[in-house]
Design an enzyme around this catalytic site. Structure first.
Site, PDB file in Angstrom:
ATOM      1  N   ASP A  36      38.937  42.725  45.525  1.00  0.00           N
ATOM      2  CA  ASP A  36      39.878  41.989  44.684  1.00  0.00           C
ATOM      3  C   ASP A  36      41.257  42.448  45.142  1.00  0.00           C
ATOM      4  O   ASP A  36      41.696  43.545  44.813  1.00  0.00           O
ATOM      5  CB  ASP A  36      39.658  42.313  43.212  1.00  0.00           C
ATOM      6  CG  ASP A  36      40.660  41.611  42.310  1.00  0.00           C
ATOM      7  OD1 ASP A  36      41.083  40.484  42.637  1.00  0.00           O
ATOM      8  OD2 ASP A  36      41.031  42.195  41.270  1.00  0.00           O
ATOM      9  N   ASP A  55      39.984  45.451  38.094  1.00  0.00           N
ATOM     10  CA  ASP A  55      40.048  45.068  39.503  1.00  0.00           C
ATOM     11  C   ASP A  55      38.762  45.484  40.221  1.00  0.00           C
ATOM     12  O   ASP A  55      38.294  44.799  41.128  1.00  0.00           O
ATOM     13  CB  ASP A  55      41.252  45.722  40.189  1.00  0.00           C
ATOM     14  CG  ASP A  55      42.543  45.408  39.468  1.00  0.00           C
ATOM     15  OD1 ASP A  55      43.222  44.459  39.870  1.00  0.00           O
ATOM     16  OD2 ASP A  55      42.848  46.114  38.489  1.00  0.00           O
ATOM     17  N   GLU A  58      38.210  37.855  46.931  1.00  0.00           N
ATOM     18  CA  GLU A  58      38.713  36.867  45.982  1.00  0.00           C
ATOM     19  C   GLU A  58      39.954  36.209  46.558  1.00  0.00           C
ATOM     20  O   GLU A  58      40.865  36.883  47.036  1.00  0.00           O
ATOM     21  CB  GLU A  58      39.042  37.536  44.645  1.00  0.00           C
ATOM     22  CG  GLU A  58      39.466  36.554  43.576  1.00  0.00           C
ATOM     23  CD  GLU A  58      39.660  37.192  42.218  1.00  0.00           C
ATOM     24  OE1 GLU A  58      40.732  36.990  41.629  1.00  0.00           O
ATOM     25  OE2 GLU A  58      38.737  37.899  41.752  1.00  0.00           O
TER      26      GLU A  58
END
Length: 188
Positions: free
Chosen positions: A14, A147, A74
Site C-alpha cells: 500500500d 496501511d 494498490e
C-alpha cells in the site's frame, strides 16, 4: 512436460510517502498464510527524495529476504491534491521499478477492487477490510496502521484473482469457459 508451480510468494504494498504498508503472503493453491505484515515509517524524513531512496532500499531488502514472485500494489486513488498524488505516484513507481528489476511480475489493483475481493463491498471502510483479514488469518502483530492491512488486502486480492486452478495455469474469463474445461468437477 513443463512442471507446474503451485506455490507463490506475493509482496503486497500500500504505497505512501509517510507510511507505506507491506505484507508477504505465501500461497499454495487455495491456501495462504501471512509471513510478514508491517509498515515502513518515513515521517522523520523531511526530504521527499530521501523518502524515495528509503523506500527503494527497504523494498530491495524485502525482495532479497523473502524472494517474492509477484508484486500486488494498490493503485493510487485520484484525490484533489495534485502534489500529494504526484508524490504518491513516485513512491509507487519506486516500488514497481525495484520489483521489475528483481524479475517479479507486477499487478496493480484499484482500491475498490481490493475492498470488493476482501469484504464483498467495494465501498468498505479500511477498518472493515482489516477486521475481515483478522478473521481470515491469525494475525499476531498488533496493527498500528491500517496501511499494513491494506497491503495484505492487495496481496490477498491478487491471490484470489490469480490462484492456480488445481495445479493448472489456466485462467478463465467467465464461468462458461471454466466449466467447459472442468466438466469432471461439475456436480450434476
Amino acid at each position: 512436460m513443463e512442471e507446474v508451480t503451485t506455490q507463490q510468494t506475493i509482496l503486497g504494498v500500500d504505497p505512501g510517502t509517510n507510511v507505506m504498508g507491506y505484507a508477504i503472503l505465501k500461497t499454495n493453491l487455495n491456501k495462504s498464510e501471512v509471513e510478514v505484515l508491517s509498515v515502513i515509517e518515513m515521517k522523520k524524513l523531511e526530504d521527499h527524495y530521501a523518502k524515495l531512496k528509503f523506500i527503494y532500499e527497504k523494498i530491495n531488502s524485502l525482495i532479497e529476504q523473502y524472494h517474492p514472485d509477484v508484486l500486488a500494489i494498490e493503485a493510487p486513488f485520484y484525490g484533489k491534491n495534485v502534489q500529494s498524488m504526484l508524490k504518491l505516484g513516485r513512491a509507487q513507481g519506486i516500488v514497481i521499478a525495484a520489483s521489475l528489476h528483481a524479475g517479479m511480475e507486477v499487478y496493480e489493483y484499484e482500491p475498490r477492487k481490493i475492498k470488493q475481493a476482501i469484504t464483498g463491498n467495494g465501498n468498505a471502510a479500511k477498518e472493515q477490510v482489516a477486521a475481515m483479514l483478522c478473521h481470515m488469518y491469525p494475525i499476531k502483530e498488533s496493527i498500528s496502521y491500517l496501511d499494513a492491512t491494506d497491503a495484505l488486502a492487495a496481496a490477498v486480492c491478487h491471490h484470489l484473482q490469480h490462484r492456480v486452478v488445481l495445479g493448472g495455469k489456466q485462467k478463465f474469463s467467465d464461468w462458461k469457459s471454466f466449466i467447459a474445461n472442468n466438466e469432471k468437477r461439475v456436480i450434476k
